[in-house]
Design an enzyme around this catalytic site. Sequence first.
Site, short mmCIF file in Angstrom:
data_model
loop_
_atom_site.label_atom_id
_atom_site.label_comp_id
_atom_site.label_asym_id
_atom_site.label_seq_id
_atom_site.Cartn_x
_atom_site.Cartn_y
_atom_site.Cartn_z
N CYS A 81 -19.72 106.17 13.50
CA CYS A 81 -20.88 106.35 14.47
C CYS A 81 -20.26 106.96 15.59
O CYS A 81 -19.03 107.03 15.85
CB CYS A 81 -21.75 105.04 14.79
N GLU A 124 -15.37 99.75 12.59
CA GLU A 124 -14.23 100.40 13.15
C GLU A 124 -13.76 99.90 14.51
O GLU A 124 -12.64 99.67 14.78
CB GLU A 124 -14.47 101.75 13.50
N CYS A 183 -18.19 104.73 17.64
CA CYS A 183 -17.00 104.33 17.04
C CYS A 183 -15.92 105.67 17.21
O CYS A 183 -14.53 105.34 17.07
CB CYS A 183 -16.88 104.08 15.77
N ASN A 201 -17.94 95.10 9.96
CA ASN A 201 -19.06 94.85 10.84
C ASN A 201 -19.50 93.47 11.06
O ASN A 201 -19.68 92.72 10.19
CB ASN A 201 -20.33 95.99 10.51
N CYS A 225 -19.54 97.38 15.01
CA CYS A 225 -19.15 98.12 13.91
C CYS A 225 -17.81 97.76 13.35
O CYS A 225 -16.81 97.20 14.14
CB CYS A 225 -19.24 99.69 14.35
N GLU A 239 -22.66 91.60 12.57
CA GLU A 239 -24.27 91.65 13.13
C GLU A 239 -24.46 90.63 13.89
O GLU A 239 -24.00 89.63 13.88
CB GLU A 239 -25.03 92.11 12.11
N1 THU Z 1 -21.92 100.38 11.22
C1 THU Z 1 -20.42 100.30 11.14
O1 THU Z 1 -19.85 99.32 10.92
N2 THU Z 1 -19.68 101.52 11.52
C2 THU Z 1 -20.24 102.59 11.51
O2 THU Z 1 -19.41 103.46 11.99
C3 THU Z 1 -21.69 102.94 11.41
C4 THU Z 1 -22.44 101.78 11.32
C5 THU Z 1 -22.66 99.24 10.78
C6 THU Z 1 -23.39 98.81 12.02
C7 THU Z 1 -24.43 97.68 11.38
O3 THU Z 1 -23.98 96.71 11.21
C8 THU Z 1 -24.61 98.62 9.91
O4 THU Z 1 -23.56 99.44 9.90
C9 THU Z 1 -25.94 99.40 9.80
O5 THU Z 1 -26.18 100.50 11.04
#
Ligand code: THU
Length: 138
Positions: A90, A57, A93, A44, A55, A46
């Site tokens: 999520c 994925e 994704c 991920n 994310c 941010e």
């Molecule tokens: N996140 C992912 O990378 N993949 C997911 O399927 C769920 C959430 C990340 C997004 C954010 O940077 C952190 O997890 C917290 O939500």
Amino acid sequence: MMDATRTLIDAAIAAAAHAYAPYSKFRVGAALRMADGEIVTGANVENASYGLSLCAETVAIAKVANAGRLSDVVEVAVTALASDTPVYPCGRCRQILNEAAALGGRDFDVHCANGDGSEVATYRLSALLPNAFGPESL
Ligand code: THU
């Protein structure tokens, strides 16, 4: 569990170390196995504008899409380093993974692992995203 799946989960764990997650500190790793056996990973990314975060994925899928290989994904693993319990993709994704599954004309396993890979819950993508909206829906 097959050795190849363990390797895929280990790749997702290793990928999570490359996350840029200074805000949530939730470092997620994703690993895609391609039809030729290659593993492509993502973590991920941010942003100070929190809602723009990408994310793991999605980052991994963007990498294979830019290589013209979106239709070649055959298996997926996801984890987050700090998580004691399996991490599930999520909703966004799941939809993004579905594009790869639909293009390849296959359903694939999504291995949802905890941070050290000691707990893994495996689902078909179609079980995580039933009645998916995909290219064939248009
Ligand atoms: N996140 C992912 O990378 N993949 C997911 O399927 C769920 C959430 C990340 C997004 C954010 O940077 C952190 O997890 C917290 O939500």
